[in-house]
Design a protein around this motif. Structure first.
Motif, PDB file in Angstrom:
ATOM      1  N   UNK A 105       7.693  -5.934 -29.472  1.00  0.00           N
ATOM      2  CA  UNK A 105       8.441  -6.391 -28.291  1.00  0.00           C
ATOM      3  C   UNK A 105       8.541  -5.312 -27.219  1.00  0.00           C
ATOM      4  N   UNK A 106       8.461  -4.049 -27.606  1.00  0.00           N
ATOM      5  CA  UNK A 106       8.590  -2.938 -26.655  1.00  0.00           C
ATOM      6  C   UNK A 106       7.240  -2.432 -26.149  1.00  0.00           C
ATOM      7  N   UNK A 107       6.147  -2.984 -26.669  1.00  0.00           N
ATOM      8  CA  UNK A 107       4.821  -2.443 -26.362  1.00  0.00           C
ATOM      9  C   UNK A 107       4.383  -2.751 -24.934  1.00  0.00           C
ATOM     10  N   UNK A 108       3.698  -1.805 -24.325  1.00  0.00           N
ATOM     11  CA  UNK A 108       3.033  -2.019 -23.035  1.00  0.00           C
ATOM     12  C   UNK A 108       1.570  -2.403 -23.247  1.00  0.00           C
ATOM     13  N   UNK A 109       0.970  -1.865 -24.305  1.00  0.00           N
ATOM     14  CA  UNK A 109      -0.424  -2.149 -24.646  1.00  0.00           C
ATOM     15  C   UNK A 109      -0.516  -2.405 -26.146  1.00  0.00           C
ATOM     16  N   UNK A 110      -1.260  -3.446 -26.537  1.00  0.00           N
ATOM     17  CA  UNK A 110      -1.488  -3.762 -27.944  1.00  0.00           C
ATOM     18  C   UNK A 110      -2.990  -3.721 -28.203  1.00  0.00           C
ATOM     19  N   UNK A 157       6.006 -10.797 -27.005  1.00  0.00           N
ATOM     20  CA  UNK A 157       5.882  -9.913 -25.852  1.00  0.00           C
ATOM     21  C   UNK A 157       4.986 -10.564 -24.800  1.00  0.00           C
ATOM     22  N   UNK A 158       5.582 -11.216 -23.803  1.00  0.00           N
ATOM     23  CA  UNK A 158       4.791 -11.914 -22.779  1.00  0.00           C
ATOM     24  C   UNK A 158       4.025 -10.987 -21.836  1.00  0.00           C
ATOM     25  N   UNK A 159       4.390  -9.715 -21.777  1.00  0.00           N
ATOM     26  CA  UNK A 159       3.873  -8.829 -20.736  1.00  0.00           C
ATOM     27  C   UNK A 159       2.859  -7.788 -21.204  1.00  0.00           C
ATOM     28  N   UNK A 240     -12.718  -0.772 -19.896  1.00  0.00           N
ATOM     29  CA  UNK A 240     -12.370  -2.170 -19.639  1.00  0.00           C
ATOM     30  C   UNK A 240     -10.918  -2.303 -19.197  1.00  0.00           C
ATOM     31  N   UNK A 241     -10.052  -1.509 -19.796  1.00  0.00           N
ATOM     32  CA  UNK A 241      -8.640  -1.558 -19.431  1.00  0.00           C
ATOM     33  C   UNK A 241      -8.427  -1.111 -17.997  1.00  0.00           C
ATOM     34  N   UNK A 242      -9.181  -0.115 -17.558  1.00  0.00           N
ATOM     35  CA  UNK A 242      -9.036   0.407 -16.202  1.00  0.00           C
ATOM     36  C   UNK A 242      -9.430  -0.611 -15.123  1.00  0.00           C
ATOM     37  N   UNK A 243     -10.257  -1.578 -15.498  1.00  0.00           N
ATOM     38  CA  UNK A 243     -10.669  -2.598 -14.540  1.00  0.00           C
ATOM     39  C   UNK A 243      -9.521  -3.564 -14.225  1.00  0.00           C
ATOM     40  N   UNK A 244      -8.451  -3.477 -14.987  1.00  0.00           N
ATOM     41  CA  UNK A 244      -7.307  -4.381 -14.808  1.00  0.00           C
ATOM     42  C   UNK A 244      -6.055  -3.539 -14.689  1.00  0.00           C
ATOM     43  N   UNK A 245      -5.892  -2.891 -13.527  1.00  0.00           N
ATOM     44  CA  UNK A 245      -4.825  -1.907 -13.346  1.00  0.00           C
ATOM     45  C   UNK A 245      -3.427  -2.506 -13.479  1.00  0.00           C
ATOM     46  N   UNK A 246      -3.296  -3.834 -13.454  1.00  0.00           N
ATOM     47  CA  UNK A 246      -1.963  -4.412 -13.573  1.00  0.00           C
ATOM     48  C   UNK A 246      -1.349  -4.168 -14.946  1.00  0.00           C
ATOM     49  N   UNK A 247      -2.167  -3.725 -15.921  1.00  0.00           N
ATOM     50  CA  UNK A 247      -1.635  -3.446 -17.250  1.00  0.00           C
ATOM     51  C   UNK A 247      -0.581  -2.340 -17.243  1.00  0.00           C
ATOM     52  N   UNK A 248      -0.647  -1.466 -16.239  1.00  0.00           N
ATOM     53  CA  UNK A 248       0.259  -0.339 -16.200  1.00  0.00           C
ATOM     54  C   UNK A 248       1.694  -0.791 -15.938  1.00  0.00           C
ATOM     55  N   UNK A 249       1.867  -1.982 -15.393  1.00  0.00           N
ATOM     56  CA  UNK A 249       3.196  -2.537 -15.194  1.00  0.00           C
ATOM     57  C   UNK A 249       3.914  -1.894 -14.013  1.00  0.00           C
ATOM     58  N   UNK A 250       5.211  -2.133 -14.004  1.00  0.00           N
ATOM     59  CA  UNK A 250       6.042  -1.646 -12.893  1.00  0.00           C
ATOM     60  C   UNK A 250       6.675  -0.290 -13.261  1.00  0.00           C
TER      61      UNK A 250
END
Length: 250
Positions: A105-110, A157-159, A240-250
């Motif tokens: 639930x606390x993860x930013x990346x799985x 974890x929706x995010x 691949x992760x870097x191509x989707x910078x929104x993963x970094x969140x707010x």
């Protein structure tokens, strides 16, 4: 009298102008500093021996990804929880997820590696009577379980950004009596890619090409990656992760 008044007005205008030009850049600079303020990241790694790092001894690809993340200017510290288990099959992954809900639930990346042991299960169970159809049937069951597990992760974890690694083929040298193994791995990866494409903030990362005719990046068992092999997997996943910078969140 008019000249004195005109001089006074000019001085006032110059004073106002200098005041306005010195405060605006300061505000912009403060905003820029706020925008690049580094944040902590929580990474959860799930899966089989590749997540465990078998063949490396230093934590496998998960350790390399942690290093890449910590080199970013927008990241402060990276906290990793690695639940990789040698020999884990997809049918066992659900229990791992359920038993670690509070951390997920606390993860930013799985990060996930799963499926290699499902393929091995088919090989070991039907070694003398292997057919392509057996792998197709097992892959369909794998895809169904994967879909359910992704739903479960999304519920918890929706995010978080979910990164699923594909399979590579170390089987050819070990099982030369299965010439279709490349085709089987391709079929398996395509099925996984199709499942994960249904979910937002989720990536499928192919790695099979990294291991084509590259025995030098396999461990002594000729099955798991060695340190260089894990480094290549981590580089591919991070690219691949870097191509989707929104993963970094707010």
């Amino acid at each position: 009298m008019n000249k004195l008044l005109l001089l006074f007005l000019c001085v006032c205008l110059v004073g106002c102008s200098s005041t306005s030009t010195t405060t605006v850049p300061t505000t912009i600079q403060e905003n820029e500093q706020e925008q690049i303020k580094p944040r902590d990241l929580h990474v959860v790694a799930l899966g089989d021996s590749l997540t465990k790092g078998v063949g490396d001894g230093k934590g496998g690809y998960v350790t390399f990804i942690k290093q890449y993340l910590e080199q970013r200017e927008d990241v402060n510290k990276v906290f990793v929880q690695n639940f990789g288990k040698r020999g884990l099959r997809s049918e066992q992954l659900t229990d791992v997820i359920m038993n670690n809900e509070s951390v997920i639930r606390k993860a930013d990346v799985i990060l996930i590696t799963i499926g290699g042991n499902d393929v091995m299960k088919v090989v070991r169970s039907h070694f003398l009577s292997l057919t392509y159809e057996l792998f197709v049937k097992e892959q369909q069951m794998f895809a169904s379980r994967l879909d359910e597990q992704l739903q479960l992760l999304r519920y918890m974890n929706p995010d978080a950004y979910i990164v699923l690694s594909g399979l590579y083929n170390p089987f050819s040298s070990a099982f030369p009596n299965i010439p279709e193994m490349d085709e089987i791995i391709h079929m398996w990866n395509e099925g996984s890619k199709k499942v994960i494409s249904r979910y937002d903030r989720a990536l499928f990362v192919p790695i099979d090409d990294l291991f084509e005719e590259r025995d030098d990046i396999l461990y002594d068992d000729q099955f798991h990656p060695n340190t260089r092999g894990y480094e290549l997997i981590a580089q591919r996943m991070y690219e691949h992760l870097q191509k989707h910078e929104e993963w970094i969140g707010e």
